[in-house]
Design an enzyme around this catalytic site. Structure first.
Site, mmCIF file in Angstrom:
data_model
loop_
_atom_site.group_PDB
_atom_site.id
_atom_site.type_symbol
_atom_site.label_atom_id
_atom_site.label_comp_id
_atom_site.label_asym_id
_atom_site.label_seq_id
_atom_site.Cartn_x
_atom_site.Cartn_y
_atom_site.Cartn_z
ATOM 1 C CD GLU A 108 11.744 4.502 -36.312
ATOM 2 O OE1 GLU A 108 12.772 3.593 -35.636
ATOM 3 O OE2 GLU A 108 12.238 5.118 -37.392
ATOM 4 C CG LEU B 138 17.656 2.649 -37.080
ATOM 5 C CD1 LEU B 138 18.500 3.103 -38.051
ATOM 6 C CD2 LEU B 138 18.091 3.056 -35.760
ATOM 7 C CE LYS C 73 21.764 4.743 -34.419
ATOM 8 N NZ LYS C 73 20.576 5.357 -33.773
HETATM 9 N N1 PMP Z 1 14.415 3.756 -33.815
HETATM 10 C C1 PMP Z 1 15.131 5.109 -33.750
HETATM 11 C C2 PMP Z 1 14.672 6.233 -34.760
HETATM 12 C C3 PMP Z 1 16.365 5.000 -33.135
HETATM 13 O O1 PMP Z 1 17.041 6.417 -32.899
HETATM 14 C C4 PMP Z 1 16.630 4.047 -32.246
HETATM 15 C C5 PMP Z 1 18.015 4.210 -31.402
HETATM 16 N N2 PMP Z 1 19.135 4.510 -31.814
HETATM 17 C C6 PMP Z 1 16.083 2.791 -32.463
HETATM 18 C C7 PMP Z 1 15.028 2.882 -33.255
HETATM 19 C C8 PMP Z 1 16.364 1.731 -31.602
HETATM 20 O O2 PMP Z 1 17.708 1.112 -32.231
HETATM 21 P P1 PMP Z 1 18.726 0.401 -31.441
HETATM 22 O O3 PMP Z 1 18.003 -0.595 -30.926
HETATM 23 O O4 PMP Z 1 19.618 -0.174 -32.422
HETATM 24 O O5 PMP Z 1 19.469 1.276 -30.343
#
Ligand code: PMP
Length: 285
Positions: free
Chosen positions: A177, A201, A145
């Protein structure tokens, strides 16, 4: 004046950050966005674990130990009296004279966290939204991240220009995603989502949704699926912190399923909300 966490101290948010902070110049850092419901962090340990993993992968040492960080973050939401919203937390490789290579060992990382008010479980999103497809032009470590979000910025801008809630990425034929969320499809009662590898992610919300599906005895396949599978799915939904679970009713000009929020997504949304309510109840005891 709202406060922010700056390394170990809680200070006024108007404090300046140096132009040679490596996050500012290179995107050389990592971040987390953590949901707050009724004054409680949701899945804080999971977010901090992911932060530690991201730090390790970019060879960065976090300036605070997890227990101290938890204490400080709790203190931050208390002084800012945040009930509903998010904490944004980022750590960069510190402030040093500009040069691409790592700065000398005596450069300490800069950790910043601030709070943002967001309304409670905003639920116009339960009615779903539309999405656009866009090519996934990101690097091959999307599991970290990092602050390097330019492809995600461009993708989300495309979504906004099409009045869409999300831009869904495809790499070759595969859906990975979305610009700031994970993508799920439902086919014949089973759920599919891209495996947690370097192409995506591993969202904290994604993980919670997978465990909710198991509780609800809905089969989850962490397998790749194609653009065609997405178009012919019975349901599509995306997941992210604070957004929770949002049904996607149309992708580009193609209607998904019946064009209204599906049975599986609706069931998951209900269960997700129950999990949050339970978390609030337990922590208020
Ligand atoms: N993929 C990406 C590219 C993201 O930026 C996010 C948001 N942070 C997510 C997935 C979702 O992650 P989370 O459920 O941990 O917010």
């Amino acid at each position: 004046m709202s406060k922010m966490l700056w390394n170990g101290s809680i200070i006024d948010r108007d404090s300046l950050i140096d132009i040679e902070d490596r996050g500012y110049q290179f995107g050389d850092g990592i971040y987390e966005v953590i949901g707050v419901y009724d004054g409680n962090f949701f899945m804080l340990e999971e977010h901090l674990e992911r932060l530690e993993r991201s730090a390790k992968e970019i060879k960065l040492t976090l300036p605070l130990h997890s227990n101290d960080l938890i204490k400080k973050l709790k203190q931050l939401i208390e002084v800012n009296q945040l009930k509903e919203g998010i904490v944004y937390l980022q750590v960069t490789r510190g402030t040093a004279e500009r040069g691409h290579h790592f700065p000398s060992n005596n450069t300490t990382p800069n950790l910043v966290a601030y709070t943002k008010l967001e309304e409670t479980m905003k639920k116009e999103e339960d009615n779903g939204g539309i999405a656009v497809l866009t090519e996934d032009i990101r690097w091959l470590r999307c599991d970290i991240k990092t602050l390097n979000l330019l492809p995600n910025v461009l993708a989300k801008q495309k979504a906004v220009e099409h009045q869409a809630v999300e831009a869904i990425f495809y790499r070759g034929d595969i859906i990975t995603e979305a610009s700031s969320s994970n993508v799920f499809i439902v086919k014949d009662g089973e759920v599919y989502t891209h495996p947690a590898n370097h192409y995506i992610l591993n969202g904290i919300t994604r993980r919670k949704v997978i465990s909710i599906c198991k509780d609800l005895q809905i089969k989850v396949n962490e397998e790749t699926f194609t653009v065609q599978d997405l178009f012919s799915a019975d349901e599509v939904f995306v997941t992210a912190t604070k957004l929770d679970v949002v049904p996607i009713l149309k992708v580009d000009d193609k209607i998904i399923g019946t064009g209204s929020p599906g049975k599986v997504a609706t069931e998951i949304i209900r269960a997700f909300r129950n999990t949050i309510e339970e978390m609030i109840e337990t922590s208020n005891k």
